[in-house]
Design a protein around this motif. Structure first.
Motif, PDB file in Angstrom:
ATOM      1  N   PRO A  49       0.798  -1.222   0.000  1.00  0.00           N
ATOM      2  CA  PRO A  49       0.000   0.000   0.000  1.00  0.00           C
ATOM      3  C   PRO A  49       0.834   1.277   0.000  1.00  0.00           C
ATOM      4  CG  PRO A  49      -0.133  -1.125   2.130  1.00  0.00           C
ATOM      5  CD  PRO A  49       0.508  -2.074   1.165  1.00  0.00           C
ATOM      6  N   ASN A  50       2.071   1.199   0.507  1.00  0.00           N
ATOM      7  CA  ASN A  50       2.938   2.374   0.498  1.00  0.00           C
ATOM      8  C   ASN A  50       3.590   2.610  -0.866  1.00  0.00           C
ATOM      9  OD1 ASN A  50       3.099   3.678   3.209  1.00  0.00           O
ATOM     10  ND2 ASN A  50       3.494   1.573   3.833  1.00  0.00           N
ATOM     11  N   GLY A  51       3.553   1.595  -1.718  1.00  0.00           N
ATOM     12  CA  GLY A  51       4.212   1.728  -3.014  1.00  0.00           C
ATOM     13  C   GLY A  51       5.637   1.221  -2.940  1.00  0.00           C
ATOM     14  N   TYR A  52       5.995   0.360  -3.863  1.00  0.00           N
ATOM     15  CA  TYR A  52       7.313  -0.276  -3.846  1.00  0.00           C
ATOM     16  C   TYR A  52       8.433   0.759  -3.992  1.00  0.00           C
ATOM     17  CZ  TYR A  52      10.882  -3.754  -5.066  1.00  0.00           C
ATOM     18  OH  TYR A  52      12.005  -4.531  -5.088  1.00  0.00           O
ATOM     19  N   VAL A  53       8.269   1.671  -4.964  1.00  0.00           N
ATOM     20  CA  VAL A  53       9.299   2.692  -5.204  1.00  0.00           C
ATOM     21  C   VAL A  53       9.388   3.642  -4.016  1.00  0.00           C
ATOM     22  CG1 VAL A  53       9.985   4.619  -6.682  1.00  0.00           C
ATOM     23  CG2 VAL A  53       9.049   2.539  -7.712  1.00  0.00           C
ATOM     24  N   TYR A  54       8.222   4.055  -3.516  1.00  0.00           N
ATOM     25  CA  TYR A  54       8.187   4.960  -2.361  1.00  0.00           C
ATOM     26  C   TYR A  54       8.909   4.352  -1.161  1.00  0.00           C
ATOM     27  CZ  TYR A  54       6.206   6.970   1.914  1.00  0.00           C
ATOM     28  OH  TYR A  54       6.044   7.498   3.164  1.00  0.00           O
ATOM     29  N   LEU A  55       8.630   3.077  -0.876  1.00  0.00           N
ATOM     30  CA  LEU A  55       9.287   2.414   0.250  1.00  0.00           C
ATOM     31  C   LEU A  55      10.794   2.305   0.042  1.00  0.00           C
ATOM     32  CD1 LEU A  55       7.079  -0.531   1.573  1.00  0.00           C
ATOM     33  CD2 LEU A  55       7.785   1.531   2.769  1.00  0.00           C
ATOM     34  N   LEU A  58       7.396   7.668  14.113  1.00  0.00           N
ATOM     35  CA  LEU A  58       8.322   8.209  13.111  1.00  0.00           C
ATOM     36  C   LEU A  58       8.125   9.708  12.958  1.00  0.00           C
ATOM     37  CD1 LEU A  58      10.442   7.885  10.894  1.00  0.00           C
ATOM     38  CD2 LEU A  58       8.600   7.248   9.314  1.00  0.00           C
ATOM     39  N   ILE A  59       6.885  10.140  12.861  1.00  0.00           N
ATOM     40  CA  ILE A  59       6.600  11.572  12.723  1.00  0.00           C
ATOM     41  C   ILE A  59       7.071  12.338  13.953  1.00  0.00           C
ATOM     42  CG2 ILE A  59       4.741  13.279  12.584  1.00  0.00           C
ATOM     43  CD1 ILE A  59       3.215  11.288  10.816  1.00  0.00           C
ATOM     44  N   ALA A  60       6.791  11.794  15.135  1.00  0.00           N
ATOM     45  CA  ALA A  60       7.221  12.450  16.376  1.00  0.00           C
ATOM     46  C   ALA A  60       8.739  12.556  16.444  1.00  0.00           C
ATOM     47  CB  ALA A  60       6.692  11.673  17.580  1.00  0.00           C
ATOM     48  N   SER A  61       9.437  11.492  16.049  1.00  0.00           N
ATOM     49  CA  SER A  61      10.906  11.498  16.058  1.00  0.00           C
ATOM     50  C   SER A  61      11.455  12.581  15.139  1.00  0.00           C
ATOM     51  CB  SER A  61      11.441  10.131  15.625  1.00  0.00           C
ATOM     52  OG  SER A  61      11.064   9.116  16.529  1.00  0.00           O
ATOM     53  N   LEU A  62      10.863  12.705  13.952  1.00  0.00           N
ATOM     54  CA  LEU A  62      11.350  13.685  12.980  1.00  0.00           C
ATOM     55  C   LEU A  62      11.076  15.121  13.429  1.00  0.00           C
ATOM     56  CD1 LEU A  62      10.348  11.825   9.696  1.00  0.00           C
ATOM     57  CD2 LEU A  62      12.677  12.297  10.488  1.00  0.00           C
ATOM     58  N   LEU A 109       7.754  12.802   3.577  1.00  0.00           N
ATOM     59  CA  LEU A 109       7.532  11.409   3.169  1.00  0.00           C
ATOM     60  C   LEU A 109       6.765  10.638   4.236  1.00  0.00           C
ATOM     61  CD1 LEU A 109      11.059  10.576   1.648  1.00  0.00           C
ATOM     62  CD2 LEU A 109       8.908  10.753   0.393  1.00  0.00           C
ATOM     63  N   ALA A 110       7.090  10.905   5.507  1.00  0.00           N
ATOM     64  CA  ALA A 110       6.440  10.186   6.603  1.00  0.00           C
ATOM     65  C   ALA A 110       4.955  10.517   6.701  1.00  0.00           C
ATOM     66  CB  ALA A 110       7.143  10.512   7.917  1.00  0.00           C
ATOM     67  N   LEU A 111       4.584  11.738   6.351  1.00  0.00           N
ATOM     68  CA  LEU A 111       3.186  12.144   6.459  1.00  0.00           C
ATOM     69  C   LEU A 111       2.282  11.374   5.496  1.00  0.00           C
ATOM     70  CD1 LEU A 111       3.592  16.008   6.929  1.00  0.00           C
ATOM     71  CD2 LEU A 111       2.776  14.359   8.631  1.00  0.00           C
ATOM     72  N   ARG A 112       2.839  10.912   4.381  1.00  0.00           N
ATOM     73  CA  ARG A 112       2.024  10.140   3.432  1.00  0.00           C
ATOM     74  C   ARG A 112       2.249   8.630   3.583  1.00  0.00           C
ATOM     75  NH1 ARG A 112       4.445   8.100  -1.609  1.00  0.00           N
ATOM     76  NH2 ARG A 112       2.294   7.477  -1.874  1.00  0.00           N
ATOM     77  N   PHE A 113       2.974   8.273   4.633  1.00  0.00           N
ATOM     78  CA  PHE A 113       3.267   6.873   4.916  1.00  0.00           C
ATOM     79  C   PHE A 113       2.032   6.169   5.465  1.00  0.00           C
ATOM     80  CE2 PHE A 113       4.773   3.885   8.316  1.00  0.00           C
ATOM     81  CZ  PHE A 113       5.322   2.923   7.480  1.00  0.00           C
TER      82      PHE A 113
END
Length: 402
Positions: free
Chosen positions: A9-15, A82-86, A184-188
């Motif tokens: 669902p995240n997309g192979y290229v995106y991941l 992940l979002i919190a860490s960033l 990138l993380a926001l659309r993860f």
């Protein structure tokens, strides 16, 4: 929606892009500014040892952060953490940019390291969440390769950047990378479904570390990884002062030396697979590491020419590369039942060794202290290897099951 989109669902290229960036992100947090370390002594009017402490604090943060992030992400999921860490990383990077003195700068580096550790842990976790079989092996190989090469290539890019800016420019670059990763993380899409999350209390989850450490075979192999990490980080911490202050190299020249040694690690990693057994690769790599450290120790003590010192460093890091794949494989193989905990502990202790090595090589004459650190660390690697590969311990201890 295509079959591929349903499966990933995240997309192979995106991941592929995101996992690659997250894996490289952590070493860049610690090592990107290495060529600028000598200039920080002038900017903050501080000693070399106190400036090197900023590297120590970052590695300490990365070590502690990995131990925290792993279990928490297993319980609450990947995306929010992940979002919190960033976000925390972006805030602490801004604080580093405007730090009034070296002590506040070092404190901010501690929290920056803790925030940066989220990328490394979550990249591994997302990989195992998203892939199976050959694809899992492929992506774990990608993560391992980037994690091995990034620590010694990050200063190369940092040195190039210093041709056009000051040390603050490297932190602005980290800020930009952090913003890109946050986007990138926001659309993860979350990869750890609610039903697969740990149902244990956080305290019970952290207790797994104790169970893993009761596995004698795991601990014996872990010591090879940990002691070799000490050797690597001793070199990483001291080399800017050896080449730039001791030999008068420019940041760009230093970056090229670092790049050459990165090639040595890469070649060593590649050749380790040519051995018929992991144990043979470990023993050969450990012996070669001690020989290289003896030569480096001698050359550093007499302050031989930079070409000879660099040649000894290249062989030393080639030996390190030979050791890493079999040491990692042997360590994790003994704890399949608690693989995430075992991996987090291994990574944390590796950075913990970095936090110890960094201030040590900044004490006194850097040439001499680095030589001693390399020799002591290499002998420890050889001893750990002989213990782990002894016929007495050939039978793998049964892994502790949670």
């Amino acid at each position: 929606m295509t079959a591929t989109q349903k499966k990933y669902p995240n997309g192979y290229v995106y991941l592929s892009i995101m996992l690659g960036m997250l894996t490289a992100f952590t070493p860049f947090v610690t090592d990107f500014y290495l060529p600028a370390l000598p200039s920080l002594t002038d900017y903050f009017s501080a000693s070399a040892s106190s400036v090197q402490m900023s590297l120590t604090m970052s590695m300490l943060g990365l070590a502690c952060g990995q131990l925290l992030v792993g279990p928490i992400s297993d319980k609450f999921g990947r995306k929010k953490l992940l979002i919190a860490s960033l976000v925390v990383f972006l805030v602490t990077t801004l604080l580093c940019l405007f730090a009034p003195n070296i002590w506040s700068f070092n404190l901010y580096r501690l929290f920056q390291g803790m925030a940066g550790s989220g990328g490394l842990v979550i990249s591994r976790s997302v990989t195992t969440d998203s892939f199976r079989g050959k694809l899992l092996s492929k992506f774990l190989a990608l993560v391992s390769a980037i994690n091995g090469i990034a620590p010694v290539t990050a200063p190369v890019f940092g040195g190039i950047l210093l041709k056009f800016t000051s040390w603050k420019g490297t932190f602005v670059a980290l800020l930009v990378i952090g913003v890109v990763l946050l986007g990138l993380a926001l659309r993860f899409t979350e990869t750890l479904a609610e039903r697969r999350r740990s149902q244990k209390s956080l305290l019970s989850t952290f207790a797994l570390y104790g169970k893993v450490l009761k596995n004698g075979e795991y601990v014996r192999n872990l010591m090879i990884f940990v002691t070799s990490s000490f050797v690597l980080f001793a070199y990483i911490s001291a080399s800017p002062f050896i080449f730039q202050v001791g030999y008068g190299f420019s940041p760009m020249m230093f970056s090229f030396v670092f790049a050459l040694n990165a090639v040595g690690i890469g070649v060593g990693c590649a050749l380790s697979s040519q051995f018929s057994e992991d144990l043979k690769a470990l023993r050969f790599g450990a012996v070669l590491l001690v020989i290289a450290s003896i030569v480096a120790f001698s050359l550093l003590f007499v302050k031989a020419g930079p070409i000879w010192v660099e040649a000894s460093f290249f062989v030393l890091l080639f030996s390190f590369g030979l050791l890493q794949p079999p040491a990692t494989a042997q360590t994790l193989r003994t704890e399949r039942a608690n693989g995430g905990t075992a991996s987090a502990l291994m990574g944390a202790l590796g950075f913990m060794m970095g936090s110890i090595a960094s201030p040590l090589v900044g004490v006194g004459d850097t040439f001499q202290t680095l030589g001693i650190a390399l020799l002591v660390g290499s002998v420890a690697v050889l001893f750990s290897t002989l213990v782990a590969t002894s016929s007495r311990y050939k039978k793998v201890t049964a892994p502790v099951v949670a």
